[in-house]
Scaffold this active site. Structure first.
Site, PDB file in Angstrom:
ATOM      1  N   ASP A  57       1.539   4.775  -4.042  1.00 16.75           N
ATOM      2  CA  ASP A  57       1.150   5.170  -5.545  1.00 16.75           C
ATOM      3  C   ASP A  57       2.062   5.679  -6.171  1.00 16.75           C
ATOM      4  O   ASP A  57       1.854   6.816  -7.024  1.00 16.75           O
ATOM      5  CB  ASP A  57      -0.174   5.715  -5.547  1.00 16.75           C
ATOM      6  CG  ASP A  57      -0.776   5.927  -7.209  1.00 16.75           C
ATOM      7  OD1 ASP A  57      -0.622   4.922  -7.881  1.00 16.75           O
ATOM      8  OD2 ASP A  57      -1.466   7.052  -7.430  1.00 16.75           O
ATOM      9  N   ASP A  87       1.149  13.225  -4.878  1.00 16.78           N
ATOM     10  CA  ASP A  87       0.109  12.122  -4.652  1.00 16.78           C
ATOM     11  C   ASP A  87      -1.025  12.729  -5.077  1.00 16.78           C
ATOM     12  O   ASP A  87      -1.974  12.698  -4.342  1.00 16.78           O
ATOM     13  CB  ASP A  87       0.043  11.713  -3.346  1.00 16.78           C
ATOM     14  CG  ASP A  87      -0.625  10.244  -3.336  1.00 16.78           C
ATOM     15  OD1 ASP A  87      -0.970   9.651  -2.237  1.00 16.78           O
ATOM     16  OD2 ASP A  87      -0.922   9.686  -4.661  1.00 16.78           O
TER      17      ASP A  87
END
Length: 271
Positions: free
Chosen positions: A51, A69
């Site tokens: 991500d 994250d």
């Protein structure tokens, strides 16, 4: 709970939007270099981020960027178009490599694809990748060969690195170590950052054409008016409309013989 270093400037995406146009190209490349260095560290330890996006980068008071994250859940809640739900969970489509979307194949190479999108976010000062295209339109566009155009004033060398990160075959994408080395070379030779493509980050038309074709040159612009504005000739909009050039495809097929100065000295397309 988790304790992390305090990063005064918060997330990179919000920080860039707040400071639109305030940094030099070298400063922006320094930001990109820091992110690439963090990703090299992760990939060398065989970690896959999955991500990587500007929302998940933190910035301190010295413009040092570090990979984190934590942002995805917040963004997905605020923006239902930010992710695409599959049986395996939510995927942030605009930042995700094709093989990860289609087969959930996440690797360091898919992180490199995401890094290319982060580069685009940085050079556009936090603009939304693929603008207001829907998730399905983004997937279709990528599959047909479309890639994001260079942001305004983006050096050619940086956009080429983005395109390298967006190679369809993951084996053809650079490794993070190579990306760090490339950025180091650019920083050491700032003259290589002076050449820009002179293109603005305008959205693509709904018709996506094969890359490399003459028509593809106009497909990154939705309307003739957008194209004229992009090249600084918006004052000739009425001339083009009167002459019947109402679509980018029609403009592509114009030649020098199609055009002449009008009697008043202004530009006028000739049918």
């Amino acid at each position: 709970m988790i304790i992390t270093e305090y990063m005064e400037n918060g997330s990179l995406d919000a920080f860039l939007r707040k400071n639109d146009g305030r940094f030099t190209v070298i400063q922006l490349v320094g930001i990109l270099r820091g992110i690439a260095s963090g990703m090299k560290y992760l990939s060398d330890m065989s970690y896959v981020h999955r991500d990587l996006a500007a929302r998940n980068i933190l910035v301190n008071s010295n413009l040092v960027c570090k990979v984190s994250d934590f942002g995805m859940s917040r963004v997905l809640e605020d923006d239902p178009e930010a992710a695409y739900t599959t049986r395996g969970g939510k995927i942030p489509i605009r930042w995700t490599a094709p093989e990860a979307i289609a087969y959930r194949k996440f690797t360091s190479a898919s992180d490199v694809w995401s890094y290319g999108v982060v580069m685009w976010e940085v050079m556009s000062y936090g603009e939304r990748p693929y603008w207001d295209m829907s998730n399905q339109d983004v997937i279709k566009a990528i599959d047909e060969g479309y890639r994001l155009p260079p942001p305004m004033d983006c050096p050619v060398a940086l956009h080429q690195l983005m395109l390298d990160c967006w190679q369809r075959e993951r084996a053809d994408r650079p490794k993070f170590g190579q990306i760090v080395n490339m950025l180091d070379k650019l920083i050491r030779n700032p003259n290589t950052l002076k050449r820009t493509g002179g293109e603005t980050a305008v959205r693509p038309s709904t018709t996506l054409l094969e890359p490399g074709s003459p028509e593809a040159a106009s497909s990154s612009v939705g309307t003739v008016e957008d194209w004229l504005q992009a090249i600084g000739m918006e004052k000739y909009r009425d001339n083009f409309t009167a002459a019947g050039y109402t679509s980018p495809e029609a403009v592509v097929h114009m030649t020098q013989d199609c055009c002449r100065p009008s009697q008043k000295g202004s530009f006028s397309p000739r049918l």
